[in-house]
Design a protein around this motif. Structure first.
Motif, PDB file in Angstrom:
ATOM      1  N   LYS A 201       4.203   5.621  -5.486  1.00 51.73           N
ATOM      2  CA  LYS A 201       4.184   5.641  -6.951  1.00 51.73           C
ATOM      3  C   LYS A 201       3.194   6.677  -7.463  1.00 51.73           C
ATOM      4  O   LYS A 201       3.487   7.432  -8.405  1.00 51.73           O
ATOM      5  N   ALA A 202       2.014   6.731  -6.851  1.00 50.57           N
ATOM      6  CA  ALA A 202       1.010   7.721  -7.248  1.00 50.57           C
ATOM      7  C   ALA A 202       1.490   9.140  -6.970  1.00 50.57           C
ATOM      8  O   ALA A 202       1.177  10.075  -7.719  1.00 50.57           O
ATOM      9  N   LEU A 203       2.257   9.316  -5.910  1.00 46.52           N
ATOM     10  CA  LEU A 203       2.780  10.637  -5.560  1.00 46.52           C
ATOM     11  C   LEU A 203       3.671  11.187  -6.668  1.00 46.52           C
ATOM     12  O   LEU A 203       3.685  12.391  -6.942  1.00 46.52           O
ATOM     13  N   HIS A 204       4.398  10.304  -7.347  1.00 45.98           N
ATOM     14  CA  HIS A 204       5.292  10.721  -8.432  1.00 45.98           C
ATOM     15  C   HIS A 204       4.518  11.282  -9.623  1.00 45.98           C
ATOM     16  O   HIS A 204       5.101  11.993 -10.455  1.00 45.98           O
ATOM     17  N   ASP A 205       3.245  10.968  -9.714  1.00 43.70           N
ATOM     18  CA  ASP A 205       2.428  11.453 -10.828  1.00 43.70           C
ATOM     19  C   ASP A 205       1.729  12.767 -10.515  1.00 43.70           C
ATOM     20  O   ASP A 205       0.956  13.272 -11.326  1.00 43.70           O
TER      21      ASP A 205
ATOM     22  N   ALA B  30       0.836  -1.205   0.000  1.00 42.62           N
ATOM     23  CA  ALA B  30       0.000   0.000   0.000  1.00 42.62           C
ATOM     24  C   ALA B  30       0.870   1.254   0.000  1.00 42.62           C
ATOM     25  O   ALA B  30       0.583   2.232  -0.704  1.00 42.62           O
ATOM     26  N   LYS B  31       1.957   1.233   0.772  1.00 40.83           N
ATOM     27  CA  LYS B  31       2.863   2.382   0.809  1.00 40.83           C
ATOM     28  C   LYS B  31       3.562   2.558  -0.545  1.00 40.83           C
ATOM     29  O   LYS B  31       3.759   3.692  -1.010  1.00 40.83           O
ATOM     30  N   TYR B  32       3.932   1.450  -1.175  1.00 40.96           N
ATOM     31  CA  TYR B  32       4.560   1.542  -2.496  1.00 40.96           C
ATOM     32  C   TYR B  32       3.605   2.186  -3.500  1.00 40.96           C
ATOM     33  O   TYR B  32       3.982   3.083  -4.258  1.00 40.96           O
TER      34      TYR B  32
END
Length: 238
Positions: A154-158, A148-150
């Motif tokens: 990953k979504a944060l990078h977008d 879930a943290k990964y």
């Protein structure tokens, strides 16, 4: 600076509030059972649940408190189901990203975890055998949390946020001492050190765009963070 903390009732978030100095902290919690403790620490509580509030609700709070930055310290916690872990640690984070966009808040700090990565890829090249073993143990024990943290990272990078991700190791209650910061082995981290690291990266805008492992060590935290900012040291492996 006024920082709004999601997951304000957690231990790292409490240290963060206590260490606020001249800054203001709004600690967002899902009910009022933490209010008295948070107020003693100098934080202003706000009651909103990441599980039920909309991104618009969260954005309204950020606007009301005139937030300069957001700290995401939320987590479903030990013993939670996989469904609730996904709801809080991943979906809750994505909801806060959208709230920041709606409210015009750019600076964002996330407390994540060491060894958050795509397990279909090889282990990081810098890992020792001890870290490889600890990685396997951690994913075997709390894999759904790390996944879930990964996905949240990953979504944060977008997003268009000026983010910094803090990745502690095994969390400990001892007072903060020295620090190591960068792309590190899997070791232990004082919860108080995590909070100090969050304040430190907020004080150093050059850390925007970086993911930093933070472990107990012998170094000076501010200098360690400054070195990583200058060298663009990044623990994100994709």
């Amino acid at each position: 600076m006024h920082v709004v903390v999601f997951g304000g009732g957690g231990q790292c978030a409490r240290h963060f509030a206590r260490l606020r100095g001249e800054h203001e902290v709004t600690s967002v919690v899902r009910d009022d059972k933490h209010n008295a403790d948070l107020e003693k620490l100098g934080a202003t509580p706000a009651i909103l649940s990441l599980e039920t509030a909309s991104a618009e609700d969260l954005a309204a709070l950020l606007k009301e408190r005139k937030a300069d930055a957001v700290l995401f310290a939320a987590g479903a916690g030990a013993g939670s189901t996989e469904e609730r872990t996904r709801t809080v640690d991943y979906q809750g984070a994505v909801k806060v990203y959208e709230a920041c966009r709606l409210a015009g808040v750019k600076r964002f700090v996330m407390i994540s975890s060491v060894d958050v990565r795509d397990r279909s890829k090889p282990v990081p090249a810098h890992y020792t055998e001890a870290s490889r073993t600890m990685s396997d143990m951690a994913w075997g024990a709390i894999g759904m949390y790390l996944k879930a943290k990964y996905d949240a990272e990953k979504a944060l990078h977008d997003t268009q946020l000026d983010y910094t991700v803090i990745r502690p190791g095994r969390l400990m209650d001892e007072p903060a001492g020295g620090a190591k910061v960068g792309a590190l082995q899997i070791e232990a981290t004082s919860r108080e050190l995590v909070a100090k690291a969050c304040w430190e990266v907020l004080a150093q805008p050059g850390t925007a765009g970086l993911t930093l492992d933070v472990m107990d060590g012998e170094g000076d935290l501010s200098k360690e963070v400054a070195r990583c900012a200058e060298q663009r040291t990044d623990a994100w492996t994709g």
